[in-house]
Design a protein around this motif. Structure first.
Motif, mmCIF file in Angstrom:
data_model
loop_
_atom_site.group_PDB
_atom_site.id
_atom_site.type_symbol
_atom_site.label_atom_id
_atom_site.label_comp_id
_atom_site.label_asym_id
_atom_site.label_seq_id
_atom_site.Cartn_x
_atom_site.Cartn_y
_atom_site.Cartn_z
ATOM 1 N N GLY A 6 0.803 -1.213 0.000
ATOM 2 C CA GLY A 6 0.000 0.000 0.000
ATOM 3 C C GLY A 6 0.836 1.263 0.000
ATOM 4 N N THR A 7 0.136 2.394 0.268
ATOM 5 C CA THR A 7 0.778 3.710 0.212
ATOM 6 C C THR A 7 0.450 4.509 1.454
ATOM 7 O OG1 THR A 7 0.656 3.751 -2.216
ATOM 8 C CG2 THR A 7 0.973 5.856 -1.107
ATOM 9 N N PHE A 8 1.447 5.103 2.043
ATOM 10 C CA PHE A 8 1.283 6.055 3.144
ATOM 11 C C PHE A 8 1.377 7.431 2.518
ATOM 12 C CE2 PHE A 8 2.533 8.681 6.665
ATOM 13 C CZ PHE A 8 2.009 8.088 7.803
ATOM 14 N N ASP A 9 0.242 8.182 2.522
ATOM 15 C CA ASP A 9 0.255 9.472 1.830
ATOM 16 C C ASP A 9 -0.555 10.508 2.590
ATOM 17 O OD1 ASP A 9 -2.469 9.171 1.225
ATOM 18 O OD2 ASP A 9 -2.084 8.406 -0.774
ATOM 19 N N THR A 10 -0.704 11.678 1.991
ATOM 20 C CA THR A 10 -1.428 12.790 2.605
ATOM 21 C C THR A 10 -2.636 13.183 1.768
ATOM 22 O OG1 THR A 10 0.084 14.320 1.494
ATOM 23 C CG2 THR A 10 0.605 13.735 3.768
ATOM 24 N N THR A 63 8.875 9.400 -1.252
ATOM 25 C CA THR A 63 8.849 10.821 -1.571
ATOM 26 C C THR A 63 8.266 11.615 -0.409
ATOM 27 O OG1 THR A 63 8.508 10.249 -3.906
ATOM 28 C CG2 THR A 63 8.085 12.527 -3.265
ATOM 29 N N PHE A 64 8.937 12.707 -0.066
ATOM 30 C CA PHE A 64 8.539 13.546 1.063
ATOM 31 C C PHE A 64 8.477 15.005 0.614
ATOM 32 C CE2 PHE A 64 10.955 9.890 2.398
ATOM 33 C CZ PHE A 64 10.179 9.339 3.408
ATOM 34 N N TYR A 65 7.725 15.809 1.363
ATOM 35 C CA TYR A 65 7.774 17.261 1.117
ATOM 36 C C TYR A 65 8.961 17.826 1.894
ATOM 37 C CZ TYR A 65 6.610 22.125 0.441
ATOM 38 O OH TYR A 65 6.688 23.447 0.102
ATOM 39 N N ASN A 66 8.852 17.963 3.211
ATOM 40 C CA ASN A 66 10.018 18.231 4.057
ATOM 41 C C ASN A 66 10.380 16.947 4.794
ATOM 42 O OD1 ASN A 66 10.257 21.113 3.601
ATOM 43 N ND2 ASN A 66 8.431 21.350 4.888
ATOM 44 N N GLY A 81 20.094 -0.347 2.998
ATOM 45 C CA GLY A 81 20.533 -0.822 1.701
ATOM 46 C C GLY A 81 19.511 -1.782 1.102
ATOM 47 N N THR A 82 19.929 -2.551 0.121
ATOM 48 C CA THR A 82 19.148 -3.558 -0.609
ATOM 49 C C THR A 82 18.176 -2.908 -1.587
ATOM 50 O OG1 THR A 82 19.292 -5.052 1.274
ATOM 51 C CG2 THR A 82 17.755 -5.643 -0.476
ATOM 52 N N GLY A 83 17.294 -2.017 -1.129
ATOM 53 C CA GLY A 83 16.398 -1.309 -2.033
ATOM 54 C C GLY A 83 17.174 -0.419 -2.980
ATOM 55 N N THR A 84 16.643 -0.228 -4.192
ATOM 56 C CA THR A 84 17.328 0.580 -5.204
ATOM 57 C C THR A 84 16.574 1.863 -5.542
ATOM 58 O OG1 THR A 84 16.262 -0.681 -6.978
ATOM 59 C CG2 THR A 84 18.449 -1.417 -6.247
ATOM 60 N N GLY A 85 15.450 2.105 -4.880
ATOM 61 C CA GLY A 85 14.694 3.329 -5.133
ATOM 62 C C GLY A 85 15.391 4.543 -4.531
ATOM 63 N N GLN A 86 14.922 5.721 -4.955
ATOM 64 C CA GLN A 86 15.486 6.962 -4.484
ATOM 65 C C GLN A 86 14.733 7.491 -3.266
ATOM 66 O OE1 GLN A 86 16.142 9.968 -7.505
ATOM 67 N NE2 GLN A 86 16.245 8.426 -9.118
ATOM 68 N N ILE A 87 15.424 8.314 -2.487
ATOM 69 C CA ILE A 87 14.785 9.126 -1.459
ATOM 70 C C ILE A 87 14.643 10.514 -2.055
ATOM 71 C CG2 ILE A 87 15.001 10.093 0.852
ATOM 72 C CD1 ILE A 87 16.790 7.596 1.467
ATOM 73 N N ILE A 88 13.404 10.920 -2.296
ATOM 74 C CA ILE A 88 13.125 12.178 -2.983
ATOM 75 C C ILE A 88 12.463 13.139 -2.005
ATOM 76 C CG2 ILE A 88 11.865 13.254 -4.895
ATOM 77 C CD1 ILE A 88 11.944 10.483 -6.285
ATOM 78 N N VAL A 89 13.001 14.341 -1.907
ATOM 79 C CA VAL A 89 12.455 15.364 -1.031
ATOM 80 C C VAL A 89 12.065 16.557 -1.894
ATOM 81 C CG1 VAL A 89 12.829 16.789 1.009
ATOM 82 C CG2 VAL A 89 13.978 14.571 0.817
ATOM 83 N N SER A 90 10.769 16.875 -1.920
ATOM 84 C CA SER A 90 10.286 17.935 -2.791
ATOM 85 C C SER A 90 10.647 19.325 -2.301
ATOM 86 C CB SER A 90 8.761 17.836 -2.947
ATOM 87 O OG SER A 90 8.411 16.644 -3.603
ATOM 88 N N ASN A 91 10.918 19.449 -0.997
ATOM 89 C CA ASN A 91 11.309 20.742 -0.458
ATOM 90 C C ASN A 91 12.624 20.602 0.308
ATOM 91 O OD1 ASN A 91 10.547 23.569 -0.335
ATOM 92 N ND2 ASN A 91 10.150 23.269 1.839
ATOM 93 N N ASP A 92 12.621 20.608 1.631
ATOM 94 C CA ASP A 92 13.862 20.736 2.390
ATOM 95 C C ASP A 92 14.198 19.494 3.212
ATOM 96 O OD1 ASP A 92 14.101 23.312 1.429
ATOM 97 O OD2 ASP A 92 13.213 24.238 3.204
#
Length: 211
Positions: A6-10, A63-66, A81-92
């Protein structure tokens, strides 16, 4: 917080979220997307060493905002480690010392971190960077603590005329300025142990020393 499916979102609001323990996947990996609506801060606040990020063999991005990492006692947060996805931060991205020295360790597991805003490393905190993966940010780089550089390239892509770089005496391995029309102004001396590349934009060193 264990993300198995699933997805944890806002999607139903923009409340801030604080997790006081480990943040990782289960046997499989769900998605975190905190940029659905609004502006919010996702905080991992710890009193002992914990881990963060995808830890199964999938290319799932989180993906995160802050995004804030905070210590209330001396602790290390290790990016999994192990996962190959990115950590993406849309702001700070912020590293905060709230009563104990904090180390954010991305050196051990070498993950991609992509910031569309600024990075702030507070006093008595350390960002230990990835050995080979890219670290890209589109805002200011403010180091009031320690930035431990491996062999990665820090790429700064702001198009603002008022972007800034503060290294606080930490040596960067390689630095690339690549923000069309932007200007990065040094706030203190800059030292790189490898290449300094200006692809687009301006690096203003008029008020400081550059070596």
């Amino acid at each position: 917080l264990t993300m198995t499916v699933g997805t944890f979102d806002t999607s139903s609001g923009s409340a801030n979220v604080t997790v006081n323990g480990t943040i990782q996947c289960g046997a499989t990996c769900g998605t975190i997307d905190m940029t659905t609506t609004g502006t919010n801060t996702f905080t991992q606040s710890v009193v002992a060493s914990k881990s963060f990020g995808t830890n199964v063999a999938v290319a799932t991005n989180w993906t995160f905002y802050n995004l804030t990492f905070q210590s209330n006692a001396a602790a290390t947060i290790t990016i999994n480690g192990t996962g190959t996805g990115q950590i993406i931060v849309s702001n700070d991205l912020n590293l905060v010392n709230n009563g104990g020295a904090l180390v954010l360790d991305n050196n051990t597991n070498d993950r991609i971190v992509d910031l569309n805003g600024s990075a702030t490393i507070a006093a008595a905190t350390t960002f230990s960077s990835a050995p080979t993966r890219s670290f890209t940010l589109a805002g200011n780089f403010t180091n009031n603590g320690t930035y431990t550089s491996a062999t990665e390239t820090l790429t700064l892509t702001s198009t603002s005329p008022t972007a800034t770089i503060k290294t606080n005496g930490s040596t960067l391995y390689a630095l690339t300025i690549n923000g069309t029309g932007g200007t990065y102004t040094l706030q203190d001396a800059l030292t790189t142990s490898n290449n300094l590349t200006i692809t687009n934009g301006t690096l203003d060193v008029s008020a400081t020393n550059c070596s």
